[in-house]
Design an enzyme around this catalytic site. Structure first.
Site, PDB file in Angstrom:
ATOM      1  N   ARG A  64       0.828  -1.207   0.000  1.00 33.39           N
ATOM      2  CA  ARG A  64       0.000   0.000   0.000  1.00 33.39           C
ATOM      3  C   ARG A  64       0.862   1.257   0.000  1.00 33.39           C
ATOM      4  O   ARG A  64       0.517   2.267  -0.617  1.00 33.39           O
ATOM      5  CB  ARG A  64      -0.928  -0.010   1.223  1.00 33.39           C
ATOM      6  CG  ARG A  64      -1.928   1.115   1.211  1.00 33.39           C
ATOM      7  CD  ARG A  64      -3.073   0.842   2.172  1.00 33.39           C
ATOM      8  NE  ARG A  64      -4.083   1.869   2.064  1.00 33.39           N
ATOM      9  CZ  ARG A  64      -4.485   2.630   3.083  1.00 33.39           C
ATOM     10  NH1 ARG A  64      -3.932   2.473   4.269  1.00 33.39           N
ATOM     11  NH2 ARG A  64      -5.409   3.536   2.899  1.00 33.39           N
ATOM     12  N   HIS A  68       0.513   4.411  -2.621  1.00 32.02           N
ATOM     13  CA  HIS A  68       0.319   5.809  -2.195  1.00 32.02           C
ATOM     14  C   HIS A  68       1.489   6.672  -2.631  1.00 32.02           C
ATOM     15  O   HIS A  68       1.312   7.822  -3.042  1.00 32.02           O
ATOM     16  CB  HIS A  68       0.126   5.875  -0.685  1.00 32.02           C
ATOM     17  CG  HIS A  68      -1.241   5.456  -0.249  1.00 32.02           C
ATOM     18  ND1 HIS A  68      -1.872   5.968   0.857  1.00 32.02           N
ATOM     19  CD2 HIS A  68      -2.118   4.574  -0.780  1.00 32.02           C
ATOM     20  CE1 HIS A  68      -3.080   5.419   0.988  1.00 32.02           C
ATOM     21  NE2 HIS A  68      -3.235   4.566   0.017  1.00 32.02           N
ATOM     22  N   VAL A  72       0.882   9.973  -5.332  1.00 36.03           N
ATOM     23  CA  VAL A  72       1.063  11.340  -4.832  1.00 36.03           C
ATOM     24  C   VAL A  72       2.459  11.791  -5.240  1.00 36.03           C
ATOM     25  O   VAL A  72       3.448  11.320  -4.684  1.00 36.03           O
ATOM     26  CB  VAL A  72       0.903  11.412  -3.297  1.00 36.03           C
ATOM     27  CG1 VAL A  72       1.053  12.850  -2.822  1.00 36.03           C
ATOM     28  CG2 VAL A  72      -0.443  10.841  -2.871  1.00 36.03           C
ATOM     29  N   ASP A  76       8.558   8.325  -5.818  1.00 31.86           N
ATOM     30  CA  ASP A  76       9.795   9.037  -5.474  1.00 31.86           C
ATOM     31  C   ASP A  76      10.082   9.004  -3.981  1.00 31.86           C
ATOM     32  O   ASP A  76      10.869   9.817  -3.483  1.00 31.86           O
ATOM     33  CB  ASP A  76       9.721  10.495  -5.965  1.00 31.86           C
ATOM     34  CG  ASP A  76       8.665  11.304  -5.213  1.00 31.86           C
ATOM     35  OD1 ASP A  76       7.861  10.700  -4.454  1.00 31.86           O
ATOM     36  OD2 ASP A  76       8.649  12.539  -5.367  1.00 31.86           O
ATOM     37  N   ASN A  96      -3.560   9.162   4.915  1.00 28.92           N
ATOM     38  CA  ASN A  96      -2.563   8.106   5.113  1.00 28.92           C
ATOM     39  C   ASN A  96      -3.157   6.983   5.948  1.00 28.92           C
ATOM     40  O   ASN A  96      -2.531   5.950   6.118  1.00 28.92           O
ATOM     41  CB  ASN A  96      -1.315   8.663   5.804  1.00 28.92           C
ATOM     42  CG  ASN A  96      -1.540   8.981   7.270  1.00 28.92           C
ATOM     43  OD1 ASN A  96      -2.530   8.573   7.859  1.00 28.92           O
ATOM     44  ND2 ASN A  96      -0.625   9.690   7.864  1.00 28.92           N
ATOM     45  N   HIS A 198      -6.180  -5.753  -2.729  1.00 29.73           N
ATOM     46  CA  HIS A 198      -7.064  -5.937  -1.571  1.00 29.73           C
ATOM     47  C   HIS A 198      -7.334  -7.413  -1.279  1.00 29.73           C
ATOM     48  O   HIS A 198      -8.193  -7.741  -0.476  1.00 29.73           O
ATOM     49  CB  HIS A 198      -8.374  -5.162  -1.767  1.00 29.73           C
ATOM     50  CG  HIS A 198      -8.177  -3.673  -1.715  1.00 29.73           C
ATOM     51  ND1 HIS A 198      -9.175  -2.770  -2.009  1.00 29.73           N
ATOM     52  CD2 HIS A 198      -7.090  -2.929  -1.399  1.00 29.73           C
ATOM     53  CE1 HIS A 198      -8.700  -1.535  -1.869  1.00 29.73           C
ATOM     54  NE2 HIS A 198      -7.437  -1.604  -1.512  1.00 29.73           N
ATOM     55  N   ASP A 259      -3.671 -13.734  -4.289  1.00 31.31           N
ATOM     56  CA  ASP A 259      -4.274 -14.645  -5.264  1.00 31.31           C
ATOM     57  C   ASP A 259      -5.478 -13.991  -5.934  1.00 31.31           C
ATOM     58  O   ASP A 259      -5.807 -12.838  -5.653  1.00 31.31           O
ATOM     59  CB  ASP A 259      -4.683 -15.966  -4.575  1.00 31.31           C
ATOM     60  CG  ASP A 259      -5.615 -15.736  -3.387  1.00 31.31           C
ATOM     61  OD1 ASP A 259      -6.259 -14.678  -3.322  1.00 31.31           O
ATOM     62  OD2 ASP A 259      -5.691 -16.625  -2.513  1.00 31.31           O
TER      63      ASP A 259
HETATM   64  C1  HEM Z   1      -8.875   1.229  -6.485  1.00 30.13           C
HETATM   65  C2  HEM Z   1      -9.040   2.100  -5.527  1.00 30.13           C
HETATM   66  C3  HEM Z   1      -8.573   1.878  -4.106  1.00 30.13           C
HETATM   67  C4  HEM Z   1      -9.241   2.295  -3.002  1.00 30.13           C
HETATM   68  C5  HEM Z   1     -10.538   3.078  -2.967  1.00 30.13           C
HETATM   69  C6  HEM Z   1      -8.480   1.859  -1.861  1.00 30.13           C
HETATM   70  C7  HEM Z   1      -8.819   2.112  -0.546  1.00 30.13           C
HETATM   71  C8  HEM Z   1      -8.284   1.457   0.526  1.00 30.13           C
HETATM   72  C9  HEM Z   1      -8.746   1.594   1.881  1.00 30.13           C
HETATM   73  C10 HEM Z   1      -9.887   2.503   2.329  1.00 30.13           C
HETATM   74  C11 HEM Z   1      -8.027   0.748   2.641  1.00 30.13           C
HETATM   75  C12 HEM Z   1      -8.176   0.482   4.129  1.00 30.13           C
HETATM   76  C13 HEM Z   1      -7.312   1.405   4.918  1.00 30.13           C
HETATM   77  C14 HEM Z   1      -7.557   1.222   6.386  1.00 30.13           C
HETATM   78  O1  HEM Z   1      -8.659   1.404   6.849  1.00 30.13           O
HETATM   79  O2  HEM Z   1      -6.607   0.877   7.083  1.00 30.13           O
HETATM   80  C15 HEM Z   1      -7.081   0.088   1.782  1.00 30.13           C
HETATM   81  C16 HEM Z   1      -6.153  -0.836   2.190  1.00 30.13           C
HETATM   82  C17 HEM Z   1      -5.187  -1.368   1.371  1.00 30.13           C
HETATM   83  N1  HEM Z   1      -4.971  -1.041   0.051  1.00 30.13           N
HETATM   84 FE1  HEM Z   1      -6.208   0.021  -1.103  1.00 30.13          FE
HETATM   85  N2  HEM Z   1      -7.373   1.183  -2.290  1.00 30.13           N
HETATM   86  C18 HEM Z   1      -7.385   1.173  -3.657  1.00 30.13           C
HETATM   87  C19 HEM Z   1      -6.415   0.618  -4.474  1.00 30.13           C
HETATM   88  C20 HEM Z   1      -5.283  -0.002  -4.004  1.00 30.13           C
HETATM   89  C21 HEM Z   1      -4.155  -0.341  -4.816  1.00 30.13           C
HETATM   90  C22 HEM Z   1      -4.028  -0.027  -6.303  1.00 30.13           C
HETATM   91  C23 HEM Z   1      -3.265  -0.955  -4.008  1.00 30.13           C
HETATM   92  C24 HEM Z   1      -1.901  -1.492  -4.332  1.00 30.13           C
HETATM   93  C25 HEM Z   1      -1.492  -1.831  -5.518  1.00 30.13           C
HETATM   94  C26 HEM Z   1      -3.857  -1.020  -2.692  1.00 30.13           C
HETATM   95  C27 HEM Z   1      -3.308  -1.654  -1.610  1.00 30.13           C
HETATM   96  C28 HEM Z   1      -3.901  -1.746  -0.384  1.00 30.13           C
HETATM   97  C29 HEM Z   1      -3.419  -2.619   0.672  1.00 30.13           C
HETATM   98  C30 HEM Z   1      -2.291  -3.626   0.562  1.00 30.13           C
HETATM   99  C31 HEM Z   1      -4.222  -2.369   1.779  1.00 30.13           C
HETATM  100  C32 HEM Z   1      -4.108  -3.012   3.165  1.00 30.13           C
HETATM  101  C33 HEM Z   1      -3.204  -2.162   4.015  1.00 30.13           C
HETATM  102  C34 HEM Z   1      -2.823  -2.771   5.333  1.00 30.13           C
HETATM  103  O3  HEM Z   1      -3.313  -3.840   5.697  1.00 30.13           O
HETATM  104  O4  HEM Z   1      -1.957  -2.186   6.015  1.00 30.13           O
HETATM  105  N3  HEM Z   1      -5.066  -0.402  -2.728  1.00 30.13           N
HETATM  106  N4  HEM Z   1      -7.248   0.554   0.489  1.00 30.13           N
HETATM  107  C1  LIG Z   2       1.888   6.210   9.830  1.00 27.79           C
HETATM  108  C2  LIG Z   2       1.600   7.672   9.860  1.00 27.79           C
HETATM  109  O1  LIG Z   2       2.366   8.463   9.376  1.00 27.79           O
HETATM  110  N1  LIG Z   2       0.456   8.030  10.431  1.00 27.79           N
HETATM  111  C3  LIG Z   2       0.023   9.409  10.537  1.00 27.79           C
HETATM  112  C4  LIG Z   2      -1.212   9.665   9.694  1.00 27.79           C
HETATM  113  O2  LIG Z   2      -1.727  10.948   9.841  1.00 27.79           O
HETATM  114  C5  LIG Z   2      -2.101  11.287  11.161  1.00 27.79           C
HETATM  115  C6  LIG Z   2      -2.632  12.711  11.141  1.00 27.79           C
HETATM  116  O3  LIG Z   2      -3.616  12.853  10.193  1.00 27.79           O
HETATM  117  C7  LIG Z   2      -0.868  11.159  12.097  1.00 27.79           C
HETATM  118  O4  LIG Z   2      -1.271  11.409  13.423  1.00 27.79           O
HETATM  119  C8  LIG Z   2      -0.298   9.756  11.981  1.00 27.79           C
HETATM  120  O5  LIG Z   2       0.896   9.661  12.744  1.00 27.79           O
END
Ligand code: HEM
Ligand SMILES: CC(=O)N[C@H]1CO[C@H](CO)[C@@H](O)[C@@H]1O
Ligand SMILES: *[C@@H]1O[C@H](CO)[C@@H](O)[C@H](O)[C@H]1NC(C)=O
Ligand SMILES: *[C@@H]1O[C@H](CO)[C@@H](O)[C@H](O)[C@H]1NC(C)=O
Length: 332
Positions: A64, A68, A72, A76, A96, A198, A259
């Site tokens: 993730r 990101h 953004v 880089d 974030n 996801h 998968d």
């Molecule tokens: C297509 C539109 C996308 C949306 C709207 C989206 C949105 C989100 C959101 C809301 C979360 C949950 C964050 C949280 O509550 O902690 C998430 C998690 C995640 N996203 Fe996406 N995402 C998108 C695309 C992607 C892409 C393209 C990637 C990577 C190639 C990605 C990788 C991940 C991963 C790996 C997580 C899990 C993070 C974790 O467990 O720490 N996402 N995403």
């Molecule tokens: C991992 C990280 O940088 N988390 C930051 C996300 O943004 C909030 C403020 O919006 C910070 O408090 C977190 O440390």
């Protein structure tokens, strides 16, 4: 005749240059560090593997972070920069949300391993280390492995404000997803393939609770695009007014495996976000979901192409735009 040949030759060489120069990614290439730091890929892989053995969050956290970073201000490593008294950096934008600390830590540890080798010290960018680490976590989680393009410089700017509007929201429909990905040079097919990230990781309950409680502000309503059984399970894991720190698996079936089950879940109406479920529900994207749900090789091939293109977004190769950071979290 000789003149014509010369002109033809010139034309060809001019056109070759055009092709090489046009895309901003042109200077990226495989084995970029073969002379500079020949073992960089195995050094990074060993560091990432060690971190993976300590915690699985290494995998979704790093994947993730890469997404990101690229969306953004380009790939880089600007997302890794820490805020200072004078600058609120990208990572401190509220978007974030839960960029897991383990993703940052993976890059910092891999960078330390690279820099421990004298020849490599301060020669490999943080942006490239994040790119290699991303490839490595995907294969550690059972996904495909692929050759990475390298040669990115680390950016010189990172601001919280720059994040606004650059990342997709879980409420997005297909048009919104397509236009944001298109702004980054990515097709609908790339977008669908990348969404399969996801298949791993967690989401906090507040990112989808609107779908399971009072959907459309109607008391007790559930999003009709959600599988009823799954919705009930989600309500069990995410009760109303849940602790905001609670996060649940995004892929309820194989949460730790990279998968194509993600696509089968969508077919069963088990996409966690609207932005996931819409891929199976919109007639323009459903055929791709169905193909990849049935054929994991086809998915893997498409994913590799898509993540390679993601890695080209906004890259900097001119030293006027970037450098190689000594500490990934601090500008030189
Ligand atoms: C297509 C539109 C996308 C949306 C709207 C989206 C949105 C989100 C959101 C809301 C979360 C949950 C964050 C949280 O509550 O902690 C998430 C998690 C995640 N996203 Fe996406 N995402 C998108 C695309 C992607 C892409 C393209 C990637 C990577 C190639 C990605 C990788 C991940 C991963 C790996 C997580 C899990 C993070 C974790 O467990 O720490 N996402 N995403
Ligand atoms: C991992 C990280 O940088 N988390 C930051 C996300 O943004 C909030 C403020 O919006 C910070 O408090 C977190 O440390
Ligand atoms: C809902 O999910 C179950 C499996 O949990 C599945 O058997 C069922 O077909 C799904 N319903 C729909 C409408 O897809
Ligand atoms: C790098 O950027 C500078 C300043 O914008 C420009 O003058 C120079 O031509 C660029 N160099 C290359 C190799 O593109």
């Amino acid at each position: 005749m000789a003149k014509l040949n010369l002109e033809l030759l010139l034309l060809i060489s001019v056109c070759t240059t055009c092709l090489v120069v046009q895309p901003s990614s042109a200077q990226l290439r495989q084995n970029y560090y073969s002379k500079i730091c020949p073992n960089v890929e195995s050094i990074v892989r060993n560091a990432v593997t060690k971190k993976f053995q300590q915690t699985f969050v290494t995998v979704p956290g790093t994947l993730r972070l890469f997404f990101h970073d690229c969306f953004v201000n380009g790939c880089d490593a600007s997302v890794i920069v820490a805020s200072t008294a004078n600058n609120k950096a990208e990572k401190d934008n509220s978007d974030n949300l839960s960029l897991a600390g383990d993703g940052f830590d993976t890059v910092i540890k891999a960078k330390a391993a690279v820099d421990a080798v004298t020849q490599c010290r301060n020669k490999v960018s943080c942006a490239d280390i994040l790119t290699m680490a991303t490839r490595d976590v995907i294969s550690l989680a059972g996904g495909p492995s692929y050759a990475v393009e390298l040669g990115r410089l680390d950016g010189l700017v990172s601001t919280a404000a720059s994040v606004n509007g650059k990342l997709p929201q879980p409420s997005f429909n297909l048009n919104q997803l397509n236009s944001l990905f298109a702004a980054n040079g990515l097709s609908q097919t790339d977008m669908i393939a990348l969404s399969a990230a996801h298949t791993l990781g967690f989401s906090h309950c507040n990112r989808f609770s609107n779908r399971i409680y009072d959907f459309g502000r109607r008391k007790g309503a559930i999003d009709p695009s959600l599988n009823k059984t799954y919705a009930t399970q989600l309500q069990g894991m995410c009760p109303r007014n849940v602790d905001p720190n609670v996060a649940i698996n995004m892929d309820p079936i194989t949460p730790r495996t990279f998968d194509n089950i993600y696509f089968r879940n969508l077919q069963q109406r088990m996409g966690l976000f609207t932005s996931d479920q819409i891929l199976a529900d919109d007639s323009r994207s459903r055929p791709t979901v169905d193909t990849w749900a049935a054929n994991s090789n086809a998915f893997n091939t498409a994913f590799i192409a898509a993540i390679t293109r993601l890695g080209r977004v906004g890259v900097k190769t001119n030293t006027s735009q970037g450098n190689i950071r000594r500490d990934c979290s601090v500008f030189n």
